[in-house]
Design a protein around this motif. Sequence first.
Motif, PDB file in Angstrom:
ATOM      1  N   ASP A   4       6.778   8.893  -0.864  1.00  0.00           N
ATOM      2  CA  ASP A   4       6.954   7.615  -0.180  1.00  0.00           C
ATOM      3  C   ASP A   4       5.879   6.616  -0.598  1.00  0.00           C
ATOM      4  O   ASP A   4       6.159   5.431  -0.790  1.00  0.00           O
ATOM      5  N   ALA A   5       4.637   7.087  -0.718  1.00  0.00           N
ATOM      6  CA  ALA A   5       3.546   6.195  -1.143  1.00  0.00           C
ATOM      7  C   ALA A   5       3.800   5.698  -2.560  1.00  0.00           C
ATOM      8  O   ALA A   5       3.625   4.520  -2.862  1.00  0.00           O
ATOM      9  N   ARG A   6       4.239   6.593  -3.442  1.00  0.00           N
ATOM     10  CA  ARG A   6       4.533   6.199  -4.833  1.00  0.00           C
ATOM     11  C   ARG A   6       5.655   5.164  -4.888  1.00  0.00           C
ATOM     12  O   ARG A   6       5.556   4.149  -5.570  1.00  0.00           O
ATOM     13  N   ASP A   7       6.725   5.411  -4.145  1.00  0.00           N
ATOM     14  CA  ASP A   7       7.848   4.476  -4.144  1.00  0.00           C
ATOM     15  C   ASP A   7       7.457   3.133  -3.539  1.00  0.00           C
ATOM     16  O   ASP A   7       7.897   2.082  -4.004  1.00  0.00           O
ATOM     17  N   ALA A   8       6.630   3.164  -2.489  1.00  0.00           N
ATOM     18  CA  ALA A   8       6.186   1.916  -1.860  1.00  0.00           C
ATOM     19  C   ALA A   8       5.360   1.081  -2.828  1.00  0.00           C
ATOM     20  O   ALA A   8       5.391  -0.147  -2.781  1.00  0.00           O
ATOM     21  N   LEU A   9       4.644   1.739  -3.724  1.00  0.00           N
ATOM     22  CA  LEU A   9       3.828   1.000  -4.682  1.00  0.00           C
ATOM     23  C   LEU A   9       4.631   0.527  -5.893  1.00  0.00           C
ATOM     24  O   LEU A   9       4.295  -0.481  -6.503  1.00  0.00           O
TER      25      LEU A   9
ATOM     26  N   PHE B  44       3.897   2.940   6.637  1.00  0.00           N
ATOM     27  CA  PHE B  44       3.373   3.862   5.643  1.00  0.00           C
ATOM     28  C   PHE B  44       3.449   5.314   6.107  1.00  0.00           C
ATOM     29  O   PHE B  44       3.741   6.208   5.330  1.00  0.00           O
TER      30      PHE B  44
ATOM     31  N   ALA C 200       4.340  -4.749   5.462  1.00  0.00           N
ATOM     32  CA  ALA C 200       5.377  -3.746   5.749  1.00  0.00           C
ATOM     33  C   ALA C 200       4.922  -2.352   5.329  1.00  0.00           C
ATOM     34  O   ALA C 200       5.136  -1.379   6.060  1.00  0.00           O
ATOM     35  N   ALA C 201       4.278  -2.248   4.180  1.00  0.00           N
ATOM     36  CA  ALA C 201       3.784  -0.944   3.723  1.00  0.00           C
ATOM     37  C   ALA C 201       2.735  -0.407   4.680  1.00  0.00           C
ATOM     38  O   ALA C 201       2.702   0.787   4.983  1.00  0.00           O
TER      39      ALA C 201
ATOM     40  N   TRP D 138       8.252  -0.091  -6.223  1.00  0.00           N
ATOM     41  CA  TRP D 138       9.469  -0.901  -6.214  1.00  0.00           C
ATOM     42  C   TRP D 138       9.200  -2.388  -6.421  1.00  0.00           C
ATOM     43  O   TRP D 138       9.999  -3.059  -7.071  1.00  0.00           O
TER      44      TRP D 138
ATOM     45  N   TRP E 298       5.087  -7.576   1.644  1.00  0.00           N
ATOM     46  CA  TRP E 298       5.212  -6.183   1.223  1.00  0.00           C
ATOM     47  C   TRP E 298       4.026  -5.357   1.700  1.00  0.00           C
ATOM     48  O   TRP E 298       4.191  -4.243   2.202  1.00  0.00           O
TER      49      TRP E 298
END
Length: 73
Positions: A39-44, A24, A19-20, A46, A16
């Motif tokens: 996008d940063a919030r969702d990446a952190l 990013f 990929a982030a 999920w 993860w």
Amino acid sequence: MIEGFLVAIGIYLAGWALAALCFFRIQGPVPVPGRFRRDARDALLWPVWLMLFAVLWLIELRRQEFEKELTGD
């Protein structure tokens, strides 16, 4: 079993993070105000939901084992 679970979590989190890191900054064809923060919030967040699901699943398994012990099956 616990060791295997921890190794799987470690591999998952490493993948993860990679990929982030790689994806990013991808914005897409049209820039949208505030998209980077979203996008940063969702990446952190999920992976947190996936870990929460796994913990609840393990709690349910323990509850079922406890019920079997009480009934004597």
